[in-house]
Design an enzyme around this catalytic site. Sequence first.
Site, mmCIF file in Angstrom:
data_model
loop_
_atom_site.group_PDB
_atom_site.id
_atom_site.type_symbol
_atom_site.label_atom_id
_atom_site.label_comp_id
_atom_site.label_asym_id
_atom_site.label_seq_id
_atom_site.Cartn_x
_atom_site.Cartn_y
_atom_site.Cartn_z
ATOM 1 N N ALA A 247 2.130 5.193 -7.631
ATOM 2 C CA ALA A 247 1.449 4.070 -8.294
ATOM 3 C C ALA A 247 2.112 3.703 -9.615
ATOM 4 O O ALA A 247 2.066 2.541 -10.031
ATOM 5 C CB ALA A 247 -0.023 4.405 -8.521
ATOM 6 N N THR B 122 0.827 -1.205 0.000
ATOM 7 C CA THR B 122 0.000 0.000 0.000
ATOM 8 C C THR B 122 0.856 1.246 0.000
ATOM 9 O O THR B 122 2.064 1.180 0.198
ATOM 10 C CB THR B 122 -0.939 0.028 1.222
ATOM 11 O OG1 THR B 122 -1.968 0.968 0.976
ATOM 12 C CG2 THR B 122 -0.206 0.396 2.485
ATOM 13 N N CYS C 154 5.509 1.759 -7.913
ATOM 14 C CA CYS C 154 5.375 0.664 -6.944
ATOM 15 C C CYS C 154 4.295 -0.323 -7.392
ATOM 16 O O CYS C 154 3.139 0.051 -7.568
ATOM 17 C CB CYS C 154 5.016 1.236 -5.573
ATOM 18 S SG CYS C 154 4.727 -0.028 -4.321
ATOM 19 N N THR D 295 0.963 -0.650 -5.318
ATOM 20 C CA THR D 295 0.139 0.551 -5.190
ATOM 21 C C THR D 295 -0.621 0.765 -6.493
ATOM 22 O O THR D 295 -0.021 0.718 -7.559
ATOM 23 C CB THR D 295 1.037 1.774 -4.901
ATOM 24 O OG1 THR D 295 1.786 1.537 -3.710
ATOM 25 C CG2 THR D 295 0.214 3.042 -4.748
#
EC number: 3.4.25.2
Length: 174
Positions: free
Chosen positions: A159, A4, A162, A165
């Site tokens: 995002a 996350t 990663c 994410t």
Amino acid sequence: MEGTTVIAVRHQGRVALAGDGQVTFGNTVMKHKARKVRRLYQDRVLAGFAGSVADAFTLFEKFEAKLETYHGNLQRAAVELGKEWRTDRFLRRLEALLVVADKEHLLIISGNGEIVEPDDGIAAIGSGGPYALAAARALVAHTSMTAGEIAREAMNIAASICIYTNNNIIVEEL
């Protein structure tokens, strides 16, 4: 903490907390639209989590109870949660981080009960946290974006880097 990204940005008298929606189980994406940020204590406190979902919900409940006990005093509630987290045998096994903010303070509460208030008013947790943090710092320094816009754009940048994410981003602002 894998899986996350949550970022908090205090800028121009506002505070924003943003989190992505992806939940992973091992190497598999299990959910795309999870809500990892929420409003607490009469909508005067924002909180977000990274780590185990079940552990985070336990900590949200504990933190919300502390906020009620201390009448919305964010720092006092965080310190008391940190103390309990360090000393309670059950809580010590929880694997999660919290980022909490109100109009005056922004804090990270770690798994060992430490509480950190960043100097620059920006905090990020989770696997994409370092990317979001770097992006937010650059955006604060070089744009005239609002706290909410900075949080959203920093999350989009994280995002794109990663794999844990996604860009289903929820932003809450005070």
